[in-house]
Design a protein around this motif. Sequence first.
Motif, PDB file in Angstrom:
ATOM      1  N   VAL A  17       0.850  -1.187   0.000  1.00 58.69           N
ATOM      2  CA  VAL A  17       0.000   0.000   0.000  1.00 58.69           C
ATOM      3  C   VAL A  17       0.891   1.243   0.000  1.00 58.69           C
ATOM      4  O   VAL A  17       2.116   1.141   0.112  1.00 58.69           O
ATOM      5  N   THR A  18       0.262   2.393  -0.134  1.00 55.47           N
ATOM      6  CA  THR A  18       0.977   3.652   0.062  1.00 55.47           C
ATOM      7  C   THR A  18       0.500   4.240   1.384  1.00 55.47           C
ATOM      8  O   THR A  18      -0.620   4.735   1.472  1.00 55.47           O
ATOM      9  N   PRO A  19       1.324   4.151   2.425  1.00 53.19           N
ATOM     10  CA  PRO A  19       0.902   4.684   3.728  1.00 53.19           C
ATOM     11  C   PRO A  19       0.936   6.218   3.713  1.00 53.19           C
ATOM     12  O   PRO A  19       1.896   6.824   3.228  1.00 53.19           O
ATOM     13  N   PHE A  20      -0.112   6.815   4.242  1.00 54.52           N
ATOM     14  CA  PHE A  20      -0.184   8.274   4.318  1.00 54.52           C
ATOM     15  C   PHE A  20      -0.244   8.713   5.772  1.00 54.52           C
ATOM     16  O   PHE A  20      -0.867   8.054   6.609  1.00 54.52           O
ATOM     17  N   ARG A  21       0.394   9.834   6.048  1.00 52.76           N
ATOM     18  CA  ARG A  21       0.256  10.476   7.349  1.00 52.76           C
ATOM     19  C   ARG A  21      -0.774  11.583   7.196  1.00 52.76           C
ATOM     20  O   ARG A  21      -0.511  12.605   6.566  1.00 52.76           O
ATOM     21  N   GLU A  22      -1.945  11.337   7.733  1.00 50.08           N
ATOM     22  CA  GLU A  22      -3.048  12.299   7.646  1.00 50.08           C
ATOM     23  C   GLU A  22      -3.336  12.701   6.206  1.00 50.08           C
ATOM     24  O   GLU A  22      -3.684  13.838   5.921  1.00 50.08           O
ATOM     25  N   ASP A  27       4.250   8.108   4.046  1.00 51.12           N
ATOM     26  CA  ASP A  27       5.088   7.649   5.151  1.00 51.12           C
ATOM     27  C   ASP A  27       6.080   6.634   4.583  1.00 51.12           C
ATOM     28  O   ASP A  27       5.799   5.440   4.502  1.00 51.12           O
ATOM     29  N   PHE A  28       7.240   7.124   4.183  1.00 57.10           N
ATOM     30  CA  PHE A  28       8.206   6.264   3.497  1.00 57.10           C
ATOM     31  C   PHE A  28       8.796   5.172   4.398  1.00 57.10           C
ATOM     32  O   PHE A  28       9.004   4.047   3.932  1.00 57.10           O
ATOM     33  N   PRO A  29       9.075   5.435   5.671  1.00 53.76           N
ATOM     34  CA  PRO A  29       9.534   4.331   6.530  1.00 53.76           C
ATOM     35  C   PRO A  29       8.508   3.203   6.633  1.00 53.76           C
ATOM     36  O   PRO A  29       8.873   2.028   6.647  1.00 53.76           O
ATOM     37  N   ALA A  30       7.217   3.550   6.685  1.00 54.23           N
ATOM     38  CA  ALA A  30       6.177   2.518   6.744  1.00 54.23           C
ATOM     39  C   ALA A  30       6.115   1.748   5.428  1.00 54.23           C
ATOM     40  O   ALA A  30       5.907   0.526   5.424  1.00 54.23           O
ATOM     41  N   LEU A  31       6.297   2.440   4.307  1.00 55.56           N
ATOM     42  CA  LEU A  31       6.322   1.768   3.007  1.00 55.56           C
ATOM     43  C   LEU A  31       7.499   0.808   2.929  1.00 55.56           C
ATOM     44  O   LEU A  31       7.366  -0.331   2.456  1.00 55.56           O
ATOM     45  N   GLU A  32       8.649   1.242   3.393  1.00 54.58           N
ATOM     46  CA  GLU A  32       9.829   0.377   3.391  1.00 54.58           C
ATOM     47  C   GLU A  32       9.580  -0.882   4.220  1.00 54.58           C
ATOM     48  O   GLU A  32       9.932  -1.998   3.813  1.00 54.58           O
ATOM     49  N   GLY A 273      -1.266   3.045   9.243  1.00 56.60           N
ATOM     50  CA  GLY A 273      -2.427   3.901   9.419  1.00 56.60           C
ATOM     51  C   GLY A 273      -3.548   3.506   8.467  1.00 56.60           C
ATOM     52  O   GLY A 273      -3.436   2.565   7.687  1.00 56.60           O
ATOM     53  N   GLN A 274      -4.629   4.253   8.537  1.00 52.39           N
ATOM     54  CA  GLN A 274      -5.775   3.971   7.678  1.00 52.39           C
ATOM     55  C   GLN A 274      -6.132   5.143   6.775  1.00 52.39           C
ATOM     56  O   GLN A 274      -7.190   5.137   6.143  1.00 52.39           O
ATOM     57  N   SER A 275      -5.263   6.132   6.694  1.00 49.84           N
ATOM     58  CA  SER A 275      -5.531   7.276   5.834  1.00 49.84           C
ATOM     59  C   SER A 275      -5.461   6.872   4.367  1.00 49.84           C
ATOM     60  O   SER A 275      -4.544   6.156   3.951  1.00 49.84           O
TER      61      SER A 275
END
Length: 311
Positions: A17-22, A27-32, A273-275
């Motif tokens: 997925v592509t994690p977003f912060r708000e 959120d590149f660390p979460a993507l990694e 996250g769920q954004s």
Amino acid sequence: MAERNNKFPKGILGFPVTPFRERRYVDFPALERNIEFLIDEKVSAVFVACGAGEFQSITEEEYCNMVELAVKTAKGRVPVYTGVGGNIELALDHAKVSEELGADGYLILPPYLIDGEQEGMYQYYETIISSTSLNAIMYQRNNAVANLDTVTKLAELPQLVGLKDGVGNMELNIELTQHLGNRLEWMNGMPLAEVTMQAYYPLGFDSYSSAISNYIPHISRLYFDSLVKGDTKQVNALYKEVILPINEIRKQKKGYAVSLIKAGMDIVGFPVGQSVRPPVIPVETEHYQQLKKIINKALEKYPKEEHQGLV
């Protein structure tokens, strides 16, 4: 730059997925971490910035950074494919960037809005496929469904290595696989592909995109291993207890094919996250709780440690 991997991926394919912060920043660390997890779980390839990665909603800068991160994280352990498509000029730019940053290939998503004639579809795919030396996979979905003649003509291009089906037209799939055989690799790209893989596998579709591999990959692995071995009892149990119940939730809202993945990851403790970005909507609380109950029951009955040997 990592050496390119020209081997076509077979089996279970990972779509981070592509994690977003708000919703504002990737959120590149979460993507990694998402990519690293999928590789550790032995997916055959990683497809970044595709449908599950909300391709339609990321900026040019985000796209480049995501591709670069995926290639660096994979380090040649598995092929890295990107998503290209939509506006043809933008698709060509994305294909060029993917090649420059060391991706192994790309999945060609549907063109924007227009329902083109078959000749127009051929020109769309041919232009993109011919623009680089990378492996190309065409995606049958929505307004981009190529018939047998069009796919046969495109198969003359050496860069075209596979076709991913997200439509479910089994008559067309039989025509394609019977006429083209192993010239192309065949991928099941239906939403929650485990639902339909039992029908696709006998046709020669031995690869599929697995949404649930982002949060319960050992169960996807158990399902596919059981399917290949002909263990119908185990396959049916997984349908009844895990796959079909999750699919029932997925069908409740448009966009859940994406946001339900993030909900599942959140439930098992992934920091994504769920954004989501519009028009995709987050999973409603009621559906989140339903998914949580299914996942917890699945993990209780199928503990991860007991199924590591399937890989």
